[in-house]
Design a protein around this motif. Sequence first.
Motif, short mmCIF file in Angstrom:
data_model
loop_
_atom_site.label_atom_id
_atom_site.label_comp_id
_atom_site.label_asym_id
_atom_site.label_seq_id
_atom_site.Cartn_x
_atom_site.Cartn_y
_atom_site.Cartn_z
N LEU C 70 36.66 14.30 -29.21
CA LEU C 70 37.20 14.25 -30.56
C LEU C 70 36.67 13.01 -31.24
O LEU C 70 36.44 11.99 -30.60
N ALA C 71 36.48 13.11 -32.56
CA ALA C 71 36.13 11.90 -33.31
C ALA C 71 37.07 11.80 -34.50
O ALA C 71 37.51 12.82 -35.04
N TYR C 72 37.40 10.57 -34.87
CA TYR C 72 38.23 10.38 -36.06
C TYR C 72 37.59 9.29 -36.93
O TYR C 72 37.32 8.18 -36.45
N GLY C 73 37.36 9.63 -38.21
CA GLY C 73 36.74 8.68 -39.12
C GLY C 73 37.53 8.45 -40.38
O GLY C 73 38.23 9.35 -40.87
N SER C 75 37.26 5.47 -43.99
CA SER C 75 36.62 4.29 -44.56
C SER C 75 35.23 4.13 -43.92
O SER C 75 34.50 5.11 -43.80
N ASP C 76 34.86 2.94 -43.47
CA ASP C 76 33.52 2.74 -42.89
C ASP C 76 33.55 2.71 -41.37
O ASP C 76 32.69 2.12 -40.74
N GLU C 77 34.55 3.38 -40.79
CA GLU C 77 34.68 3.36 -39.33
C GLU C 77 34.76 4.76 -38.75
O GLU C 77 35.14 5.72 -39.43
N TYR C 78 34.37 4.89 -37.49
CA TYR C 78 34.49 6.16 -36.77
C TYR C 78 34.83 5.86 -35.32
O TYR C 78 34.22 4.98 -34.70
N SER C 79 35.83 6.60 -34.79
CA SER C 79 36.23 6.44 -33.39
C SER C 79 35.84 7.69 -32.61
O SER C 79 36.12 8.81 -33.06
N PHE C 80 35.23 7.51 -31.46
CA PHE C 80 34.83 8.63 -30.60
C PHE C 80 35.63 8.55 -29.30
O PHE C 80 35.65 7.51 -28.65
N VAL C 81 36.24 9.66 -28.94
CA VAL C 81 37.11 9.68 -27.76
C VAL C 81 36.43 10.41 -26.60
O VAL C 81 36.08 11.58 -26.72
N PHE C 82 36.26 9.69 -25.49
CA PHE C 82 35.74 10.29 -24.26
C PHE C 82 36.90 10.57 -23.31
O PHE C 82 37.87 9.82 -23.28
N TYR C 143 46.74 5.24 -30.45
CA TYR C 143 45.54 4.67 -31.06
C TYR C 143 45.11 5.50 -32.26
O TYR C 143 44.85 4.96 -33.35
N LEU C 144 45.06 6.81 -32.08
CA LEU C 144 44.62 7.69 -33.18
C LEU C 144 45.63 7.65 -34.32
O LEU C 144 45.24 7.63 -35.50
N SER C 145 46.91 7.59 -33.99
CA SER C 145 47.94 7.47 -35.02
C SER C 145 47.77 6.16 -35.79
O SER C 145 47.93 6.11 -37.01
N TRP C 146 47.44 5.11 -35.08
CA TRP C 146 47.23 3.80 -35.71
C TRP C 146 46.11 3.88 -36.75
O TRP C 146 46.27 3.42 -37.88
N ARG C 147 45.01 4.52 -36.38
CA ARG C 147 43.89 4.62 -37.32
C ARG C 147 44.26 5.50 -38.50
O ARG C 147 43.87 5.21 -39.63
N GLN C 148 45.01 6.60 -38.25
CA GLN C 148 45.35 7.47 -39.38
C GLN C 148 46.40 6.82 -40.28
O GLN C 148 46.34 6.98 -41.51
N ALA C 149 47.34 6.09 -39.70
CA ALA C 149 48.31 5.37 -40.52
C ALA C 149 47.58 4.31 -41.36
O ALA C 149 47.90 4.10 -42.54
N ASP C 150 46.62 3.66 -40.76
CA ASP C 150 45.81 2.68 -41.48
C ASP C 150 45.08 3.33 -42.66
O ASP C 150 45.01 2.77 -43.75
N CYS C 151 44.55 4.52 -42.43
CA CYS C 151 43.87 5.28 -43.49
C CYS C 151 44.84 5.52 -44.65
O CYS C 151 44.50 5.28 -45.82
N HIS C 152 46.04 5.98 -44.32
CA HIS C 152 47.04 6.27 -45.34
C HIS C 152 47.36 5.03 -46.16
O HIS C 152 47.35 5.04 -47.39
N ILE C 153 47.67 3.94 -45.47
CA ILE C 153 48.07 2.71 -46.15
C ILE C 153 46.97 2.20 -47.08
O ILE C 153 47.20 1.88 -48.24
N ASN C 154 45.75 2.17 -46.57
CA ASN C 154 44.64 1.69 -47.38
C ASN C 154 44.33 2.62 -48.54
O ASN C 154 44.01 2.18 -49.63
N SER D 4 52.89 -0.53 -37.85
CA SER D 4 53.36 -1.50 -36.87
C SER D 4 53.70 -0.89 -35.52
O SER D 4 53.46 -1.49 -34.48
N LYS D 5 54.22 0.32 -35.58
CA LYS D 5 54.67 1.00 -34.37
C LYS D 5 53.51 1.33 -33.44
O LYS D 5 53.70 1.51 -32.24
N TYR D 6 52.34 1.48 -34.03
CA TYR D 6 51.17 1.84 -33.23
C TYR D 6 50.24 0.65 -32.97
O TYR D 6 49.32 0.74 -32.16
N GLU D 7 50.51 -0.43 -33.69
CA GLU D 7 49.53 -1.51 -33.71
C GLU D 7 49.33 -2.16 -32.34
O GLU D 7 48.32 -2.83 -32.10
N TYR D 8 50.29 -1.95 -31.45
CA TYR D 8 50.17 -2.56 -30.11
C TYR D 8 48.89 -2.15 -29.40
O TYR D 8 48.38 -2.87 -28.55
N VAL D 9 48.35 -0.99 -29.77
CA VAL D 9 47.13 -0.50 -29.08
C VAL D 9 45.94 -1.42 -29.30
O VAL D 9 44.96 -1.38 -28.55
#
Lengths: 260, 260, 260, 260
Positions: C70-73, C75-82, C143-154, D4-9
Amino acid sequence: MACSKYEYVKHFENASTLLKNTFLVVRIDGHSFHRFTKIHNYRKPNDPRGINLMNACAIEVMKEFNDIILAYGQSDEYSFVFPRETALYGRREAKIETNLVSLFTSAFVFKWKDYFEDTELQSLPSFDARCVLYPTAKNLRDYLSWRQADCHINNLYNTAFWELVQNPSSLKTEQEAESILKLTDSGGKNELLFQFGINYNKLDPMYRKGTTISRESVLVEETSKNTGEIVKRKRKILTPLYVDIIGEEFWKERPHLIKE
Amino acid sequence: MACSKYEYVKHFENASTLLKNTFLVVRIDGHSFHRFTKIHNYRKPNDPRGINLMNACAIEVMKEFNDIILAYGQSDEYSFVFPRETALYGRREAKIETNLVSLFTSAFVFKWKDYFEDTELQSLPSFDARCVLYPTAKNLRDYLSWRQADCHINNLYNTAFWELVQNPSSLKTEQEAESILKLTDSGGKNELLFQFGINYNKLDPMYRKGTTISRESVLVEETSKNTGEIVKRKRKILTPLYVDIIGEEFWKERPHLIKE
Amino acid sequence: MACSKYEYVKHFENASTLLKNTFLVVRIDGHSFHRFTKIHNYRKPNDPRGINLMNACAIEVMKEFNDIILAYGQSDEYSFVFPRETALYGRREAKIETNLVSLFTSAFVFKWKDYFEDTELQSLPSFDARCVLYPTAKNLRDYLSWRQADCHINNLYNTAFWELVQNPSSLKTEQEAESILKLTDSGGKNELLFQFGINYNKLDPMYRKGTTISRESVLVEETSKNTGEIVKRKRKILTPLYVDIIGEEFWKERPHLIKE
Amino acid sequence: MACSKYEYVKHFENASTLLKNTFLVVRIDGHSFHRFTKIHNYRKPNDPRGINLMNACAIEVMKEFNDIILAYGQSDEYSFVFPRETALYGRREAKIETNLVSLFTSAFVFKWKDYFEDTELQSLPSFDARCVLYPTAKNLRDYLSWRQADCHINNLYNTAFWELVQNPSSLKTEQEAESILKLTDSGGKNELLFQFGINYNKLDPMYRKGTTISRESVLVEETSKNTGEIVKRKRKILTPLYVDIIGEEFWKERPHLIKE
């Protein structure tokens, strides 16, 4: 009950190895030695029994790991210097630091009674250890200077502190002594000691300089295997020295120790 | 003689930290214990004095590092299991493994005389240690199974070996015993022991299973602080167990030990 | 001019390997993309050309490294999950992260003209990359939730910011917009957008959710090799999705993606 | 949807830093370049378009990372040398190697058309990268000598190989050429080339020596800002050199490059 089915877990081990051709210092440090020295009534500010015990342990370590060039000890710590080319345990970090600290600890408990005759061990002494790499001779010399400068600073402080606390003409509380010393610089501490009749620079260099252990050429009396006569021979003997290792003199006299 | 000029060398320290949320095993191993046990006349194939001493040291370690869940020991090794969430020394690898091995060694020398009353220590015992991480409960269980399977295999071999060497009806040399055992599988070794009148599965489980140390709920008699009466209370006591830890039973009875 | 005399330098290489049986995330991040997007006149707050280009690059990476789950992108970032069991390059950290970031960058420059037809590349885009290990499925989901929450906030912030700056009825300076937003919480930003006639939750989910790329079962029309007829077949196709991956639904529908 | 809840990762990231005061080499290597050069019809044994493209990319890297002392390239690889004291990205290994390889790749794709005018890119070129530390100037010099000796050995082989295959008077198959060369040493290969009328030592040093890029003092014509006249000034210009870097001469002329 074959092992094979479980043996895969072995591959989770992940030993890190130390960069080649760098000087390696392994420093061991006493664990909670403030408490340990209190329990065992170490004399303050310095207890020669404790220092001599530490030195004896360091010598055991240097006998076993004979490519150690030099060791330097002060307070509850000891640093062991390996040459750039050491291949000890394939330079595996964990192997080196755990074997060393274990042997040191073993010697400490074993030899305790030789130095603290009247004092039973009340609690288990222990140490930690770390590996630090230095890429140049200058970095290594600066490391040793750092430790010896630290010895000086702490010993000057401790000597003044305990004089304030213990000297019958002073008898400050520990808190009072701390407050007084907080405000005095190095010169002030020397002067304070002078008022107690102490010339700091005349104190035993073992306390002021820490201990440097090196293989020194010593004339030793031996019985000749051929003739049975007693002869004098030069031998390299692990010798504790209480000297300055910050300046050039020590190193000029021992050019073999650290080559660039 | 300021420290500051040399203090930059501190930044060459480079402590590696262990991945979070993984089970941590610290395994210590005897250094040259083949030689050490020979010098000190350990009984073969197993010396209960040696085993009990190792167990006593492990208990000291578990008292000091009280988030250790479980320890498993056999031969000259001991494994200590920390839970996923341990924050010991900020999970710094060197700090953890050196402190642990040092305390274990300290206890070993200190308690030696309690177990080997008539035998003076002739040489310094020492151990190495390593950290291994396991990401899942299954990996961790497999690790422990690996060590217990190893215990079984070695103990079966050693029991047969020393019977061949020591049994008055056999008295093989060590080389002869080795040659014989090279050709026999697990069943063959059991049969060989049977001919010496030994039912391997009836031997002391301390030898066959190794030692697992766990905090077990035990009824303890205590004097009540309120009433002064003697009362029985459940306490968690560090207890050596000589049981199978490969199967499910041990873990089902102690579901709190390893949570996924 | 033999190599052999110099070849020893090869042994100074010290490749670190990633702990086994852990989920591996490789995240790439744009280097100075604030400046890069300015130079190339990216539309604000979101430029679909830029997003689609990033997604196309991620698909190239997933074609080449086909054990990426799976990949999640965003802004200017992309995460690849192995997956836990990936054995890519023997799990050597540097090999994995440099090969991945290099291929991503290569695709970015190569495909630029497909998405930014009228805009010549004025400067060299580049990215960094890092490997992060997660021992449990929960950690990975977080981790994936963190990136998607970050996307939402930004994205909520950026949408409000650029509306304040660009909307003809507002035309704030960037400093003014920043000051206003500093004082508004999430609710306040929604309300502010509402006053501009924007219902944030109705905006294109590509902007609000980021892009998740997964191999989705898709009915594809193919020409049968046997009969020559056009037939519909289920194929796994790398598909960009603009959906919530914090909640359970996405994962319940794709239970094969992350197994504990 | 708080972060915040996910940021620990975030705390699972574990960046390793490179030992201080050591020379750092970052070497990039082409990924599957055997295949890449075949697809794009690189001329054999050497394609000056390919070499000049690699050199142009290396110059872009040196412009961006301006504390690189020197770069050396040959075949599909390039080594970049940082001085002992570099503090780039806090000496974080992953940051350094991924940023560098990404910029190099970016330049490679971007500049492709400048060197391969008639050849469209058919597949995505990519590279890996690694960091290697050298504690002494000698180790670093030996590293560079190793790469240049490797260039010589491969180029002599390739020149002979392709002459056997391509020369109208030879026209061997690739297998035949391989068999012939398996049995010839360095002298034999020189002689073989001589029979084809080629004096190996007279071939373009760009092929025989690889490319060394250094900031060379060059007289540059500039328009004076004060007088508007054209004046000649010494400037440090990134310059590709095709010279021996194994011997002393190159280094004696540039004593500033590597200090002990």
